[in-house]
Scaffold this motif. Structure first.
Motif, PDB file in Angstrom:
ATOM      1  N   GLY A 179       0.817  -1.211   0.000  1.00  0.00           N
ATOM      2  CA  GLY A 179       0.000   0.000   0.000  1.00  0.00           C
ATOM      3  C   GLY A 179       0.846   1.255   0.000  1.00  0.00           C
ATOM      4  N   LEU A 180       1.901   1.263   0.816  1.00  0.00           N
ATOM      5  CA  LEU A 180       2.807   2.414   0.844  1.00  0.00           C
ATOM      6  C   LEU A 180       3.505   2.583  -0.503  1.00  0.00           C
ATOM      7  CD1 LEU A 180       4.205   4.690   2.436  1.00  0.00           C
ATOM      8  CD2 LEU A 180       5.933   2.997   3.106  1.00  0.00           C
ATOM      9  N   LEU A 181       3.956   1.485  -1.084  1.00  0.00           N
ATOM     10  CA  LEU A 181       4.625   1.563  -2.387  1.00  0.00           C
ATOM     11  C   LEU A 181       3.672   2.034  -3.478  1.00  0.00           C
ATOM     12  CD1 LEU A 181       6.764  -1.678  -2.188  1.00  0.00           C
ATOM     13  CD2 LEU A 181       7.602   0.678  -2.139  1.00  0.00           C
ATOM     14  N   ILE A 182       2.430   1.553  -3.454  1.00  0.00           N
ATOM     15  CA  ILE A 182       1.437   2.000  -4.443  1.00  0.00           C
ATOM     16  C   ILE A 182       1.163   3.481  -4.269  1.00  0.00           C
ATOM     17  CG2 ILE A 182      -1.014   1.820  -5.063  1.00  0.00           C
ATOM     18  CD1 ILE A 182      -0.717  -1.227  -4.580  1.00  0.00           C
ATOM     19  N   LEU A 183       1.011   3.930  -3.037  1.00  0.00           N
ATOM     20  CA  LEU A 183       0.789   5.346  -2.753  1.00  0.00           C
ATOM     21  C   LEU A 183       1.940   6.195  -3.281  1.00  0.00           C
ATOM     22  CD1 LEU A 183      -0.771   7.633  -1.229  1.00  0.00           C
ATOM     23  CD2 LEU A 183       0.548   6.997   0.769  1.00  0.00           C
ATOM     24  N   LEU A 184       3.167   5.820  -2.935  1.00  0.00           N
ATOM     25  CA  LEU A 184       4.335   6.581  -3.394  1.00  0.00           C
ATOM     26  C   LEU A 184       4.495   6.516  -4.909  1.00  0.00           C
ATOM     27  CD1 LEU A 184       6.936   5.597  -0.644  1.00  0.00           C
ATOM     28  CD2 LEU A 184       5.689   7.754  -0.871  1.00  0.00           C
ATOM     29  N   ASN A 185       4.303   5.331  -5.477  1.00  0.00           N
ATOM     30  CA  ASN A 185       4.451   5.189  -6.923  1.00  0.00           C
ATOM     31  C   ASN A 185       3.403   5.989  -7.675  1.00  0.00           C
ATOM     32  OD1 ASN A 185       6.598   3.519  -6.479  1.00  0.00           O
ATOM     33  ND2 ASN A 185       5.516   1.631  -6.949  1.00  0.00           N
ATOM     34  N   ALA A 186       2.167   6.005  -7.188  1.00  0.00           N
ATOM     35  CA  ALA A 186       1.113   6.787  -7.849  1.00  0.00           C
ATOM     36  C   ALA A 186       1.438   8.271  -7.804  1.00  0.00           C
ATOM     37  CB  ALA A 186      -0.240   6.510  -7.203  1.00  0.00           C
ATOM     38  N   LEU A 187       1.955   8.729  -6.673  1.00  0.00           N
ATOM     39  CA  LEU A 187       2.333  10.145  -6.574  1.00  0.00           C
ATOM     40  C   LEU A 187       3.514  10.459  -7.480  1.00  0.00           C
ATOM     41  CD1 LEU A 187       1.932  10.685  -2.733  1.00  0.00           C
ATOM     42  CD2 LEU A 187       0.367  11.375  -4.558  1.00  0.00           C
ATOM     43  N   LEU A 188       4.469   9.538  -7.552  1.00  0.00           N
ATOM     44  CA  LEU A 188       5.624   9.738  -8.432  1.00  0.00           C
ATOM     45  C   LEU A 188       5.202   9.771  -9.891  1.00  0.00           C
ATOM     46  CD1 LEU A 188       8.725   9.994  -8.595  1.00  0.00           C
ATOM     47  CD2 LEU A 188       8.788   7.516  -8.853  1.00  0.00           C
ATOM     48  N   VAL A 189       4.339   8.851 -10.283  1.00  0.00           N
ATOM     49  CA  VAL A 189       3.859   8.816 -11.670  1.00  0.00           C
ATOM     50  C   VAL A 189       3.044  10.071 -11.971  1.00  0.00           C
ATOM     51  CG1 VAL A 189       2.329   7.607 -13.271  1.00  0.00           C
ATOM     52  CG2 VAL A 189       3.951   6.316 -11.898  1.00  0.00           C
ATOM     53  N   ALA A 190       2.237  10.519 -11.017  1.00  0.00           N
ATOM     54  CA  ALA A 190       1.455  11.741 -11.228  1.00  0.00           C
ATOM     55  C   ALA A 190       2.371  12.948 -11.404  1.00  0.00           C
ATOM     56  CB  ALA A 190       0.504  11.964 -10.055  1.00  0.00           C
TER      57      ALA A 190
END
Length: 171
Positions: free
Chosen positions: A139-150
């Motif tokens: 969940g933390l990785l998905i959160l960070l990755n989504a913000l990075l991709v955004a």
């Protein structure tokens, strides 16, 4: 910024390796169990638990990698005929929703771990929380990755040369 980029690239590579190791362990355990059960008519009691653990870990780490690489499932049939500005807004909303999903996984993963920390898996006697520890991590990785991709919208996070180990010095 270069240090952060290099650190994140290292984390991404470690995740890929971890997912590959989980898949190899899953394959070997299931293969051995099938051979033992069908040829020798006996097997180990722990193989199903380990296989389940590896499958869950592989799937959730793979999901986090998929968010970073923008390879998650999307339906472009509806958005392909929309104006570029509308598509950009939809993609931004998409990243926000993925980040929220990652946050929900993080929160409820911790809740589930707290609820299962006192119980054990029947065959391996490991704490049940071992199965669920990947939920808040993923969940933390998905959160960070989504913000990075955004933040890097419409750009590849890593160039193909960078992910294969060769640095792109022209950029």
């Amino acid at each position: 910024m270069a240090f952060l980029r290099k650190a994140f690239r290292g984390l991404f590579k470690a995740l890929e390796w971890f997912a590959m190791i989980c898949m190899v362990v899953l394959t070997v355990v299931v293969f051995c169990d099938v051979v033992l059960r069908y040829i020798f008519k006996q097997g180990f009691s722990w193989t199903q638990e380990i296989a389940t653990l590896m499958l869950v870990w592989f799937s959730l780490i793979g999901m986090a990698i998929g968010v970073l690489e923008k390879i998650h499932i999307s339906i472009e049939m509806f958005t392909s005929h929309l104006p570029e500005k509308v598509i950009s807004i939809i993609v931004s909303i998409d990243h926000v929703l993925i980040a929220v999903f990652g946050g929900v996984m993080l929160y409820y993963g911790i809740v589930i771990m707290q609820m299962t920390k006192s119980s054990t898996l029947p065959a391996t006697k490991m704490p049940s929380a071992v199965l669920y520890v990947i939920l808040p991590i993923s969940g933390l990785l998905i959160l960070l990755n989504a913000l990075l991709v955004a933040a890097k919208q419409e750009k590849k996070i890593f160039n193909e040369d960078e992910t294969s180990g060769k640095e792109n010095h022209n950029a």
